[in-house]
Design a protein around this motif. Structure first.
Motif, PDB file in Angstrom:
ATOM      1  N   PHE A 214      -0.144  -0.746 -17.689  1.00 56.61           N
ATOM      2  CA  PHE A 214      -0.640   0.166 -16.671  1.00 56.61           C
ATOM      3  C   PHE A 214       0.502   0.543 -15.735  1.00 56.61           C
ATOM      4  CE2 PHE A 214      -4.164  -2.636 -17.853  1.00 56.61           C
ATOM      5  CZ  PHE A 214      -5.154  -1.722 -18.176  1.00 56.61           C
ATOM      6  N   ARG A 215       0.714   1.826 -15.542  1.00 60.82           N
ATOM      7  CA  ARG A 215       1.694   2.283 -14.555  1.00 60.82           C
ATOM      8  C   ARG A 215       0.997   2.316 -13.203  1.00 60.82           C
ATOM      9  NH1 ARG A 215       3.523   7.327 -12.428  1.00 60.82           N
ATOM     10  NH2 ARG A 215       5.736   7.229 -11.823  1.00 60.82           N
ATOM     11  N   LEU A 216       1.368   1.411 -12.320  1.00 61.65           N
ATOM     12  CA  LEU A 216       0.665   1.250 -11.058  1.00 61.65           C
ATOM     13  C   LEU A 216       0.880   2.425 -10.120  1.00 61.65           C
ATOM     14  CD1 LEU A 216       1.153  -2.571 -10.385  1.00 61.65           C
ATOM     15  CD2 LEU A 216      -0.573  -1.386 -11.770  1.00 61.65           C
ATOM     16  N   ASN A 217       1.959   3.184 -10.312  1.00 58.87           N
ATOM     17  CA  ASN A 217       2.195   4.370  -9.489  1.00 58.87           C
ATOM     18  C   ASN A 217       1.056   5.371  -9.609  1.00 58.87           C
ATOM     19  OD1 ASN A 217       4.759   3.152 -10.530  1.00 58.87           O
ATOM     20  ND2 ASN A 217       5.669   4.480  -8.983  1.00 58.87           N
ATOM     21  N   ALA A 218       0.321   5.339 -10.717  1.00 62.16           N
ATOM     22  CA  ALA A 218      -0.791   6.270 -10.906  1.00 62.16           C
ATOM     23  C   ALA A 218      -1.955   5.955  -9.977  1.00 62.16           C
ATOM     24  CB  ALA A 218      -1.257   6.224 -12.365  1.00 62.16           C
ATOM     25  N   PHE A 219      -1.978   4.755  -9.415  1.00 60.84           N
ATOM     26  CA  PHE A 219      -3.076   4.351  -8.552  1.00 60.84           C
ATOM     27  C   PHE A 219      -2.637   4.157  -7.099  1.00 60.84           C
ATOM     28  CE2 PHE A 219      -3.535   2.712 -12.846  1.00 60.84           C
ATOM     29  CZ  PHE A 219      -4.743   3.278 -13.222  1.00 60.84           C
ATOM     30  N   ASP A 220      -1.335   3.960  -6.888  1.00 61.79           N
ATOM     31  CA  ASP A 220      -0.815   3.765  -5.538  1.00 61.79           C
ATOM     32  C   ASP A 220       0.652   4.158  -5.535  1.00 61.79           C
ATOM     33  OD1 ASP A 220      -1.025   2.493  -2.739  1.00 61.79           O
ATOM     34  OD2 ASP A 220       0.693   1.474  -3.628  1.00 61.79           O
ATOM     35  N   GLU A 221       0.982   5.151  -4.753  1.00 60.33           N
ATOM     36  CA  GLU A 221       2.352   5.660  -4.732  1.00 60.33           C
ATOM     37  C   GLU A 221       2.960   5.450  -3.360  1.00 60.33           C
ATOM     38  OE1 GLU A 221       5.561   6.877  -6.534  1.00 60.33           O
ATOM     39  OE2 GLU A 221       3.768   7.502  -7.622  1.00 60.33           O
ATOM     40  N   GLY A 222       4.229   5.006  -3.332  1.00 63.18           N
ATOM     41  CA  GLY A 222       4.968   4.933  -2.083  1.00 63.18           C
ATOM     42  C   GLY A 222       4.854   3.650  -1.310  1.00 63.18           C
ATOM     43  N   ASP A 223       4.314   2.587  -1.909  1.00 62.00           N
ATOM     44  CA  ASP A 223       4.190   1.307  -1.198  1.00 62.00           C
ATOM     45  C   ASP A 223       5.326   0.364  -1.590  1.00 62.00           C
ATOM     46  OD1 ASP A 223       2.123   0.980   0.724  1.00 62.00           O
ATOM     47  OD2 ASP A 223       0.639   1.243  -0.858  1.00 62.00           O
ATOM     48  N   PRO A 224       5.890  -0.378  -0.615  1.00 59.49           N
ATOM     49  CA  PRO A 224       6.995  -1.290  -0.910  1.00 59.49           C
ATOM     50  C   PRO A 224       6.553  -2.541  -1.654  1.00 59.49           C
ATOM     51  CG  PRO A 224       6.378  -1.465   1.389  1.00 59.49           C
ATOM     52  CD  PRO A 224       5.599  -0.313   0.829  1.00 59.49           C
ATOM     53  N   ALA A 225       5.261  -2.841  -1.642  1.00 63.26           N
ATOM     54  CA  ALA A 225       4.745  -4.006  -2.375  1.00 63.26           C
ATOM     55  C   ALA A 225       3.363  -3.671  -2.909  1.00 63.26           C
ATOM     56  CB  ALA A 225       4.680  -5.234  -1.481  1.00 63.26           C
ATOM     57  N   VAL A 226       3.154  -3.946  -4.189  1.00 62.99           N
ATOM     58  CA  VAL A 226       1.846  -3.764  -4.824  1.00 62.99           C
ATOM     59  C   VAL A 226       1.582  -4.993  -5.677  1.00 62.99           C
ATOM     60  CG1 VAL A 226       0.405  -2.343  -6.310  1.00 62.99           C
ATOM     61  CG2 VAL A 226       2.167  -1.261  -4.895  1.00 62.99           C
ATOM     62  N   GLY A 227       0.627  -5.812  -5.261  1.00 65.28           N
ATOM     63  CA  GLY A 227       0.238  -6.984  -6.031  1.00 65.28           C
ATOM     64  C   GLY A 227      -0.981  -6.680  -6.878  1.00 65.28           C
ATOM     65  N   ALA A 228      -1.042  -7.265  -8.059  1.00 61.76           N
ATOM     66  CA  ALA A 228      -2.154  -7.024  -8.982  1.00 61.76           C
ATOM     67  C   ALA A 228      -2.871  -8.329  -9.290  1.00 61.76           C
ATOM     68  CB  ALA A 228      -1.650  -6.380 -10.266  1.00 61.76           C
ATOM     69  N   GLU A 229      -4.203  -8.304  -9.177  1.00 58.60           N
ATOM     70  CA  GLU A 229      -5.035  -9.421  -9.600  1.00 58.60           C
ATOM     71  C   GLU A 229      -5.816  -8.993 -10.828  1.00 58.60           C
ATOM     72  OE1 GLU A 229      -8.910 -12.017  -8.081  1.00 58.60           O
ATOM     73  OE2 GLU A 229      -7.582 -11.104  -6.598  1.00 58.60           O
ATOM     74  N   VAL A 230      -5.753  -9.778 -11.894  1.00 57.55           N
ATOM     75  CA  VAL A 230      -6.460  -9.490 -13.135  1.00 57.55           C
ATOM     76  C   VAL A 230      -7.555 -10.531 -13.312  1.00 57.55           C
ATOM     77  CG1 VAL A 230      -6.262  -9.238 -15.639  1.00 57.55           C
ATOM     78  CG2 VAL A 230      -4.385  -8.487 -14.155  1.00 57.55           C
ATOM     79  N   ASP A 231      -8.810 -10.070 -13.354  1.00 55.27           N
ATOM     80  CA  ASP A 231      -9.960 -10.958 -13.522  1.00 55.27           C
ATOM     81  C   ASP A 231     -10.608 -10.680 -14.873  1.00 55.27           C
ATOM     82  OD1 ASP A 231      -9.851 -12.229 -10.947  1.00 55.27           O
ATOM     83  OD2 ASP A 231     -10.560 -10.351 -10.087  1.00 55.27           O
TER      84      ASP A 231
END
Length: 471
Positions: A214-231
Motif C-alpha cells: 500500500f502506498r500510504l501517500n494515497a491516504f495521507d500526504e505531507g506528514d513527517p510521520a505516518v504509523g500503520a496498525e494492521v489488525d
C-alpha cells in the motif's frame, strides 16, 4: 529491523494509559579492548538443536525490474540445515528452491525484487538458521535497504517508520504465505489528524501465497510521520514498511507484533542526524523526555525535556548522535509504544531500524552491504551495570577469508563497535556474537558502493539466537 522486539502483551491501540518515555543515547569512543585469537571455536552456548524446523517471513519489497534483493542465511550450529525458499508477490508463488546451509557458515542467494510487494518465505529443517535481506534500488531509484526477517506471523502489527513529506514515498507491505485467506484492516496514525480508516484499507482480503503493498501517500500526504496498525481478523500475515526518497534513499523496517514498555534503538555510521518515530496507539496523552549521553555529561536530546504526544498518533523526534550510539526508550506505568529510528547517511541514502525490545547474550549479525567497495560495521551496546566480554566468530561465506575469533570488552552502560579490521574480508559473512557477563545488543550499520564505499547506507538489527529447549 527488529529481533525479539516485544515484551508486552499485544496491544490493539485502544484504551492504553498515559505513559512517560525516557530516551538514552550512549556513546563511547574507544572504550573497549580487543584480543584476537586463532584455533578451534569455543562458543559459550551451542545454538544447534534450538529448533528442528521453523520459518522466516521476509517482506523485503522491491520496485522496477532493475531492483535486486539478496537473502542471507546463517547457520551457527554444528550440523547442516536444509532450507526451502519461496518467492511471493501479487502473482502465483514462485517454485520453491532448496539450499543447504553448511554448519558455521553463511549462504547468500538472489531473490526476486520486482514490484513493491516482493516478499520471500523461508522454511528450514533439521536445525536453526538466521535470515535477513538486503535490497538494492534500480531503475532510477537509488539506495539500499536491509533488515532481519520476521520469525513469526501475528494478528496485529505496528509499523511506525512511514513519512509522506514532499519527496518521500511510504509503503506498507503485507505478506500471506499460508494456504488460507487473510483478512485485515489498516489504521494510519499521524501527528495531528484523527486515525485514518479508509474503506480501501478495511476488510482487505489477501489470498493464499500472495503479498500486497500500500502506498500510504494515497491516504495521507505531507506528514513527517505516518504509523500503520494492521489488525488481522482472519489468518496470519507478516508486515514491514519501506520508504523511498525520490532523489535517493531506501529504507526497510520490519514491523512489530506488539507494543511494549521498552525499546532499544542502536545506531552508528551515517551523518549523525537521526529521527526517532514514536507511535502511540492508545487513547491517553503521552508525556516523555529524552537524555543524550555523548562521552560526557548527559544533556537533553533534541530539547525533549518535558514533551508530550497526543493519543492515537505518530510523531517524529530529531536526535543527533556522534559515533556508535543507542537510544533506550522506556515507558512508565502501563505505557506501551512502538518505535523506530531513521538515520541520514553520508551518501545519497538513509538507514532505519526498529531496534529490539531487550538485550540478549547471543546474536547473529548478518551483512547489510550491497556490493563493493564496502565498509561493514557492527554496533555493540552494553546497557547493563557491569562490563561484558564479547566473543566474535565469523560464519564464513564462500569467497570470504576465514579468520580467527576475537574478543571485545565493553564497559557498563556504554556503546562500542566490532573493530573494522576484524570485518575485513568478511563482507558477505554473518558474525556470531556471544556475551559473557551480561546481555547486549548488536546492530549492523554499514555503507557500500560508490568510489569509497560510502554511497549507500543501511541499518539492520542482529537476530538473537534462541535458547535450546529447556535452556
Amino acid at each position: 529491523m527488529r529481533a525479539q522486539r516485544h515484551v508486552a502483551p499485544a496491544t490493539r491501540g485502544r484504551g492504553q494509559g498515559l505513559f512517560t518515555v525516557a530516551v538514552l543515547v550512549v556513546v563511547v569512543g574507544g572504550g573497549f579492548a580487543l584480543q584476537r585469537g586463532v584455533g578451534v571455536r569455543t562458543p559459550g552456548r551451542a545454538p544447534a538443536g534450538t529448533s528442528s524446523s521453523g520459518a522466516w517471513f521476509c517482506p523485503h519489497g522491491g520496485g522496477p525490474k532493475e531492483w535486486k534483493a539478496t537473502l542471507f542465511l546463517a547457520n551457527p550450529g554444528d550440523s547442516p540445515v536444509a532450507v526451502r525458499v519461496t518467492s511471493i508477490s501479487v502473482k502465483k508463488p514462485g517454485s520453491p528452491r532448496s539450499v543447504t546451509v553448511p554448519p558455521q557458515a553463511t549462504v547468500s542467494m538472489p531473490v526476486p525484487a520486482k514490484g513493491r510487494e516482493a516478499s520471500t518465505y523461508v522454511q528450514y529443517f533439521g536445525g536453526w538458521v538466521a535470515a535477513s535481506w538486503v535490497t538494492q534500488g534500480g531503475g532510477g531509484e537509488i539506495g539500499v535497504g536491509a533488515e532481519p526477517c520476521a520469525s513469526t506471523t501475528a494478528p496485529t502489527w505496528f509499523a511506525p517508520d512511514g513519512t509522506t513529506e514532499k519527496g518521500e514515498d511510504a509503503y506498507l507491505l503485507v505478506m500471506n504465505p499460508f494456504a488460507v485467506d487473510a483478512v485485515f484492516d489498516v489504521v494510519l496514525l499521524t501527528p495531528k489528524r484523527a486515525p485514518i480508516r479508509s474503506t480501501e484499507l478495511t476488510d482487505r482480503v489477501l489470498r493464499p501465497g500472495k503479498s500486497v503493498a500500500f502506498r500510504l501517500n494515497a491516504f495521507d500526504e505531507g506528514d513527517p510521520a505516518v504509523g500503520a496498525e494492521v489488525d488481522v481478523s482472519l489468518g496470519r500475515v507478516a508486515v514491514s514498511s519501506m520508504g523511498i526518497t525520490r532523489d535517493g534513499g531506501i529504507r526497510d523496517v520490519i514491523g512489530s507484533i506488539e507494543t511494549g514498555p521498552r525499546g532499544y534503538l542502536p545506531v552508528g555510521g551515517g551523518a549523525g542526524q537521526s529521527t526517532m518515530d514514536l507511535m502511540v496507539p492508545g487513547d491517553a496523552q503521552a508525556d516523555f523526555g529524552a537524555t543524550l549521553v555523548s562521552g560526557g555529561t548527559p544533556v537533553p536530546a533534541g530539547g525533549l525535556t518535558e514533551a508530550s504526544q497526543n493519543p492515537a498518533s505518530a510523531k517524529p523526534y530529531p536526535v543527533t548522535f556522534s559515533g556508535p550510539s543507542s537510544i533506550d526508550v522506556v515507558a512508565q506505568a502501563d505505557g506501551s509504544f512502538a518505535a523506530s529510528l531513521r538515520s541520514v547517511g553520508v551518501g545519497n541514502d538513509d538507514g532505519a531500524t526498529a531496534g529490539a525490545s531487550a538485550p540478549a547474550s547471543d546474536w547473529v549479525v548478518l551483512p547489510a552491504t550491497a556490493g563493493e567497495p564496502a565498509r561493514p560495521r557492527i554496533v555493540l551496546v552494553n546497557p547493563g551495570t557491569t562490563s561484558v566480554t564479547l566473543t566474535l566468530h565469523a560464519l564464513v561465506s564462500v569467497g570470504d577469508a576465514p579468520t580467527g575469533d576475537a574478543t571485545v570488552s565493553i564497559p557498563a552502560g556504554s556503546v562500542g563497535q566490532v573493530p573494522p579490521g576484524f570485518l575485513e574480508g568478511l563482507h558477505h559473512s554473518a558474525i556470531e556474537i556471544h556475551s559473557s557477563g551480561g546481555d547486549v545488543l548488536a546492530l549492523a550499520a554499514s555503507t557500500s558502493l560508490g568510489v569509497k564505499g560510502l554511497s549507500t547506507y543501511a541499518l539492520a538489527m542482529g537476530i538473537a539466537i534462541p535458547s535450546p529447549p529447556g535452556g
